[in-house]
Design a protein around this motif. Structure first.
Motif, PDB file in Angstrom:
ATOM      1  N   MET A   1      72.458 -31.967 -46.400  1.00 24.12           N
ATOM      2  CA  MET A   1      73.300 -30.807 -46.241  1.00 24.12           C
ATOM      3  C   MET A   1      72.424 -29.594 -45.953  1.00 24.12           C
ATOM      4  O   MET A   1      71.305 -29.494 -46.429  1.00 24.12           O
ATOM      5  N   ASP A   2      72.975 -28.722 -45.218  1.00 21.18           N
ATOM      6  CA  ASP A   2      72.313 -27.523 -44.726  1.00 21.18           C
ATOM      7  C   ASP A   2      72.076 -26.476 -45.819  1.00 21.18           C
ATOM      8  O   ASP A   2      71.020 -25.865 -45.893  1.00 21.18           O
ATOM      9  N   SER A  25      75.728 -35.598 -37.486  1.00 17.03           N
ATOM     10  CA  SER A  25      74.951 -36.786 -37.149  1.00 17.03           C
ATOM     11  C   SER A  25      75.378 -37.926 -38.077  1.00 17.03           C
ATOM     12  O   SER A  25      75.991 -37.684 -39.133  1.00 17.03           O
ATOM     13  N   PRO A  26      75.065 -39.165 -37.733  1.00 16.45           N
ATOM     14  CA  PRO A  26      75.379 -40.276 -38.635  1.00 16.45           C
ATOM     15  C   PRO A  26      74.763 -40.078 -40.028  1.00 16.45           C
ATOM     16  O   PRO A  26      75.407 -40.382 -41.027  1.00 16.45           O
ATOM     17  N   ARG A  27      73.577 -39.541 -40.080  1.00 18.33           N
ATOM     18  CA  ARG A  27      72.933 -39.288 -41.376  1.00 18.33           C
ATOM     19  C   ARG A  27      73.696 -38.230 -42.177  1.00 18.33           C
ATOM     20  O   ARG A  27      73.846 -38.352 -43.389  1.00 18.33           O
ATOM     21  N   GLN A  28      74.165 -37.180 -41.510  1.00 18.18           N
ATOM     22  CA  GLN A  28      74.942 -36.141 -42.192  1.00 18.18           C
ATOM     23  C   GLN A  28      76.266 -36.706 -42.710  1.00 18.18           C
ATOM     24  O   GLN A  28      76.699 -36.378 -43.817  1.00 18.18           O
ATOM     25  N   THR A  33      79.434 -38.574 -47.378  1.00 11.46           N
ATOM     26  CA  THR A  33      80.147 -39.662 -48.041  1.00 11.46           C
ATOM     27  C   THR A  33      79.552 -39.949 -49.418  1.00 11.46           C
ATOM     28  O   THR A  33      80.280 -40.127 -50.396  1.00 11.46           O
ATOM     29  N   LYS A  34      78.236 -39.971 -49.499  1.00 10.85           N
ATOM     30  CA  LYS A  34      77.573 -40.216 -50.788  1.00 10.85           C
ATOM     31  C   LYS A  34      77.878 -39.104 -51.782  1.00 10.85           C
ATOM     32  O   LYS A  34      78.155 -39.363 -52.954  1.00 10.85           O
ATOM     33  N   SER A  39      81.692 -37.199 -56.623  1.00 12.83           N
ATOM     34  CA  SER A  39      82.664 -36.141 -56.959  1.00 12.83           C
ATOM     35  C   SER A  39      82.128 -34.740 -56.710  1.00 12.83           C
ATOM     36  O   SER A  39      82.526 -33.780 -57.368  1.00 12.83           O
ATOM     37  N   MET A  40      81.230 -34.609 -55.742  1.00 10.80           N
ATOM     38  CA  MET A  40      80.710 -33.304 -55.353  1.00 10.80           C
ATOM     39  C   MET A  40      81.628 -32.713 -54.286  1.00 10.80           C
ATOM     40  O   MET A  40      82.385 -33.428 -53.638  1.00 10.80           O
TER      41      MET A  40
END
Length: 68
Positions: A1-2, A25-28, A33-34, A39-40
């Protein structure tokens, strides 16, 4: 995250800032998702108006919780 936004009351918001028309991006996407799975709070913003609205809403919400 930025960006990581820390607010009163222990509220943490992970923010990804993108330029208009930008894509995650796929990584973002994976990281979002993680974090959601933990619960963030995750927020994606694409323009200055969204940033302004986000800040106004979240700061008001954070301080409203603290006001008796």
């Amino acid at each position: 995250m930025d960006r990581i936004v820390l607010l009163p009351g222990g509220k943490v918001i992970f923010v990804e800032l993108k330029k208009p028309g930008g894509r995650l991006s796929p990584r973002q996407k994976l990281m979002a998702t993680k974090l959601l799975g933990l619960s963030m709070t995750v927020c994606h913003l694409w323009n200055a108006a969204q940033v302004d609205d986000f800040l106004e809403r979240e700061v008001k919400r954070a301080y409203a919780v603290r006001t008796p």
